[in-house]
Write a protein that holds these residues in place. Structure first.
Motif, PDB file in Angstrom:
ATOM      1  N   UNK A  69      -9.815  -8.548 -11.829  1.00  0.00           N
ATOM      2  CA  UNK A  69      -9.078  -8.658 -13.091  1.00  0.00           C
ATOM      3  C   UNK A  69      -7.907  -7.677 -13.128  1.00  0.00           C
ATOM      4  N   UNK A  70      -8.190  -6.437 -12.717  1.00  0.00           N
ATOM      5  CA  UNK A  70      -7.134  -5.425 -12.706  1.00  0.00           C
ATOM      6  C   UNK A  70      -6.037  -5.775 -11.707  1.00  0.00           C
ATOM      7  N   UNK A  71      -6.448  -6.282 -10.551  1.00  0.00           N
ATOM      8  CA  UNK A  71      -5.491  -6.623  -9.499  1.00  0.00           C
ATOM      9  C   UNK A  71      -4.551  -7.733  -9.966  1.00  0.00           C
ATOM     10  N   UNK A  72      -5.130  -8.736 -10.605  1.00  0.00           N
ATOM     11  CA  UNK A  72      -4.313  -9.856 -11.077  1.00  0.00           C
ATOM     12  C   UNK A  72      -3.288  -9.409 -12.118  1.00  0.00           C
ATOM     13  N   UNK A  73      -3.618  -8.360 -12.845  1.00  0.00           N
ATOM     14  CA  UNK A  73      -2.682  -7.873 -13.854  1.00  0.00           C
ATOM     15  C   UNK A  73      -1.634  -6.926 -13.296  1.00  0.00           C
ATOM     16  N   UNK A  74      -1.768  -6.583 -12.004  1.00  0.00           N
ATOM     17  CA  UNK A  74      -0.834  -5.619 -11.421  1.00  0.00           C
ATOM     18  C   UNK A  74      -0.217  -6.124 -10.123  1.00  0.00           C
ATOM     19  N   UNK A  75      -0.170  -7.450  -9.929  1.00  0.00           N
ATOM     20  CA  UNK A  75       0.401  -7.985  -8.699  1.00  0.00           C
ATOM     21  C   UNK A  75       1.873  -7.597  -8.627  1.00  0.00           C
ATOM     22  N   UNK A  76       2.258  -6.860  -7.597  1.00  0.00           N
ATOM     23  CA  UNK A  76       3.639  -6.369  -7.530  1.00  0.00           C
ATOM     24  C   UNK A  76       4.623  -7.466  -7.134  1.00  0.00           C
ATOM     25  N   UNK A  77       5.903  -7.175  -7.354  1.00  0.00           N
ATOM     26  CA  UNK A  77       6.942  -8.099  -6.913  1.00  0.00           C
ATOM     27  C   UNK A  77       7.154  -7.975  -5.420  1.00  0.00           C
ATOM     28  N   UNK A  78       8.191  -8.621  -4.908  1.00  0.00           N
ATOM     29  CA  UNK A  78       8.461  -8.591  -3.471  1.00  0.00           C
ATOM     30  C   UNK A  78       8.646  -7.162  -2.967  1.00  0.00           C
ATOM     31  N   UNK A  79       8.115  -6.888  -1.795  1.00  0.00           N
ATOM     32  CA  UNK A  79       8.239  -5.563  -1.201  1.00  0.00           C
ATOM     33  C   UNK A  79       9.625  -5.418  -0.578  1.00  0.00           C
ATOM     34  N   UNK A  80      10.292  -4.304  -0.879  1.00  0.00           N
ATOM     35  CA  UNK A  80      11.611  -4.010  -0.326  1.00  0.00           C
ATOM     36  C   UNK A  80      11.639  -2.548   0.118  1.00  0.00           C
ATOM     37  N   UNK A  81      12.635  -2.162   0.913  1.00  0.00           N
ATOM     38  CA  UNK A  81      12.745  -0.744   1.294  1.00  0.00           C
ATOM     39  C   UNK A  81      12.878   0.179   0.091  1.00  0.00           C
ATOM     40  N   UNK A  82      13.373  -0.327  -1.026  1.00  0.00           N
ATOM     41  CA  UNK A  82      13.560   0.504  -2.217  1.00  0.00           C
ATOM     42  C   UNK A  82      12.249   0.806  -2.938  1.00  0.00           C
ATOM     43  N   UNK A  83      11.273  -0.120  -2.869  1.00  0.00           N
ATOM     44  CA  UNK A  83      10.023   0.139  -3.584  1.00  0.00           C
ATOM     45  C   UNK A  83       8.850   0.439  -2.654  1.00  0.00           C
ATOM     46  N   UNK A  84       9.092   0.519  -1.351  1.00  0.00           N
ATOM     47  CA  UNK A  84       8.026   0.885  -0.417  1.00  0.00           C
ATOM     48  C   UNK A  84       7.596   2.323  -0.680  1.00  0.00           C
ATOM     49  N   UNK A  85       6.289   2.551  -0.645  1.00  0.00           N
ATOM     50  CA  UNK A  85       5.775   3.872  -0.995  1.00  0.00           C
ATOM     51  C   UNK A  85       4.950   4.516   0.118  1.00  0.00           C
TER      52      UNK A  85
END
Length: 335
Positions: A69-85
């Motif tokens: 349930x938590x995962x479905x509510x936090x599915x991130x957008x496309x991964x890019x070099x700017x948001x890679x952590x």
């Protein structure tokens, strides 16, 4: 060392298909892709952070449902070099990159963030190696260091030997060693490759990476009848193309045509495409094999599997046209 096994193995009451469906992770064969491994690690972390002691099966099921349930509510957008952590993000960027320069850059960043990310290390090795001999030496050094680290972490304790694929933390290590095995074969260091196969099968008895097929073809190369028979008995491969063909080859090379024919007959009955494959190989239409698309996957016991088997084991098959010529003539006699 505690085994962090996949939730599918630990919590059979919650079907893996449910998690895949709810998290939009496509994996039709339910093989453990790196994406699903990442989710399983997150599930394990979630469970560890929200339990004290040993939870009951009911508590585990409830925790997994909450995680989904938590995962479905936090599915991130496309991964890019700017948001890679983290290292896994950069590793994903490396795999998805469309050019070698960027892929190497991202793999190096992943390895910088996590010096024990063996998937990233394998990518760096592949991109930086200038020849196949250097590739072997780089992998050899990496495997030696990785083995030392894994041993220090307790993964080589007796209770874990044989189950390395069931332990999430050991899978990148196994993939590193599998890449090392491929490099040994490419350099035709066949005795070393044979020993590496045996070690990988000792660590992972279920052989989730298909190492037994590599070893079977090495046995055929060395005409090792005893080793091949022991391996086929252990894994029950008498209905498998990549067991039956090298077994037939072994006995052909040893001059035992009766035995070779027996395995060939099993192969032809199991893989209906063998005759067509052999005709292409020994005739004037061998170039047609290049037109068979095996870039993504194949159906077992088809001509696609035979093409992949040929490509992966050229060291064995390159001089075996006489065998296929003989096998084709024999196969035509089968009823």
């Amino acid at each position: 060392m505690k085994k962090h096994e996949a939730p599918l193995d630990l919590y059979p009451a919650v079907p893996f298909s449910d998690i895949l469906e709810k998290t939009n992770v496509k994996d039709e064969e339910r093989s453990m892709s790196k994406e699903t491994e990442k989710i399983f690690k997150e599930v394990q972390k979630y469970i560890d952070e929200n339990t004290d002691g040993e939870p009951t099966e009911e508590e585990l099921n409830e925790l997994i449902r909450k995680f989904v349930d938590d995962y479905n509510g936090q599915i991130p957008g496309p991964l890019t070099p700017d948001n890679a952590e983290d290292a896994e993000d950069y590793l994903e960027l490396a795999y998805s990159s469309d050019n070698a320069k960027d892929a190497l850059k991202y793999a190096k960043q992943a390895l910088k963030l996590d010096p024990f990310n063996y998937d990233a290390e394998a990518l760096v090795i592949e991109f930086k190696s200038t020849d196949v001999t250097k590739l072997v030496r780089d992998y050899e050094k990496a495997v030696k260091n990785a083995t030392k680290h894994m041993d220090e972490e307790g993964y080589f304790e007796e209770e874990n030997i044989g189950d390395f694929w069931a332990i999430l933390e050991t899978r990148p290590y196994m993939r590193l060693r599998r890449a090392y095995l491929d490099a040994l074969v490419n350099c035709r260091m066949m005795r070393r490759a044979e020993e590496e196969c045996k070690e990988l099968l000792r660590l992972c008895e279920n052989d989730n990476m298909g190492v037994r097929f590599v070893l079977m073809h090495i046995y055929a190369y060395f005409e090792d009848e005893a080793g091949a028979l022991e391996l086929s008995e252990k894994y029950g491969g008498y209905d498998n193309t990549q067991i039956l063909l090298p077994m037939s080859v072994i006995f052909y090379k040893k001059g035992n045509y009766v035995k070779s024919r027996q395995y060939l007959k099993r192969l032809v009955s199991r893989n209906k495409d063998f005759v067509r494959f052999a005709k292409m190989l020994v005739g004037d239409s061998s170039d047609e094999l290049d037109d068979i698309d095996v870039s993504y996957s194949y159906t077992p016991n088809t001509i696609e599997e035979l093409v992949i088997e040929m490509q992966d084991n050229l060291y064995l098959f390159v001089d075996l046209i006489p065998y296929f010529d003989w096998a084709l003539r024999e196969a035509k006699k089968f009823k």
